[in-house]
Each structure stands twice: as C-alpha cells, then as structure tokens.
Design a protein around this motif. Structure first.
Motif, PDB file in Angstrom:
ATOM      1  N   ASP A  79       2.252   1.577  -3.531  1.00  0.00           N
ATOM      2  CA  ASP A  79       1.163   2.001  -4.414  1.00  0.00           C
ATOM      3  C   ASP A  79       0.870   3.488  -4.222  1.00  0.00           C
ATOM      4  OD1 ASP A  79       0.952  -0.568  -5.403  1.00  0.00           O
ATOM      5  OD2 ASP A  79      -0.833  -1.070  -4.222  1.00  0.00           O
TER       6      ASP A  79
ATOM      7  N   ALA B 163       0.826  -1.211   0.000  1.00  0.00           N
ATOM      8  CA  ALA B 163       0.000   0.000   0.000  1.00  0.00           C
ATOM      9  C   ALA B 163       0.865   1.269   0.000  1.00  0.00           C
ATOM     10  CB  ALA B 163      -0.936  -0.002   1.207  1.00  0.00           C
ATOM     11  N   ASP B 164       1.985   1.240   0.708  1.00  0.00           N
ATOM     12  CA  ASP B 164       2.885   2.391   0.731  1.00  0.00           C
ATOM     13  C   ASP B 164       3.519   2.615  -0.644  1.00  0.00           C
ATOM     14  OD1 ASP B 164       2.680   3.073   3.570  1.00  0.00           O
ATOM     15  OD2 ASP B 164       3.749   1.180   3.898  1.00  0.00           O
TER      16      ASP B 164
END
Length: 63
Positions: free
Chosen positions: A56, A53-54
C-alpha cells in the motif's frame, strides 16, 4: 534486497501482468508469463517480510 525494493518490484510486476492481460487476453502466453512473474515477485517480497502495508505504501508513493 530491502523491503521497499522488493515491494516496488512486486508492484511493477503486477502492473505489467495487468497490462498483458488487457493487451493479449487472460489465456495468452504473454499474460500467463507476466502473471507467473508477478506471483514470483510477490512471493519474493513476502519472503523479505513485506506486508500489505508495504505494498500500500509503494502504491501511495507512486500516486
């Protein structure tokens, strides 16, 4: 180093590695060095707690 900086460095290193593979070929010393640097940057980022997620989010921030 904070998570955003670590993620940014890993994304940068991956971009450089992709360009080196494109420019010099997968087996070239330049590409191998860039791939090794990208691997190190990714491991450093993961050690800082970065997740997919980081990464992305960093890609999205640049788009």
């Amino acid at each position: 180093m904070d998570k955003q900086t670590a993620a940014a460095r890993a994304v940068d290193a991956g971009t450089v590695a992709a360009q080196a593979v494109n420019d010099y070929g997968i087996g070239s010393p330049q590409a191998l060095g860039a791939l090794q640097a990208a691997d190190t940057a990714m491991r450093d980022a993961q050690a800082q707690g970065c997740t997919k997620a980081d990464f992305d989010a960093e890609h999205a921030r640049r788009s």
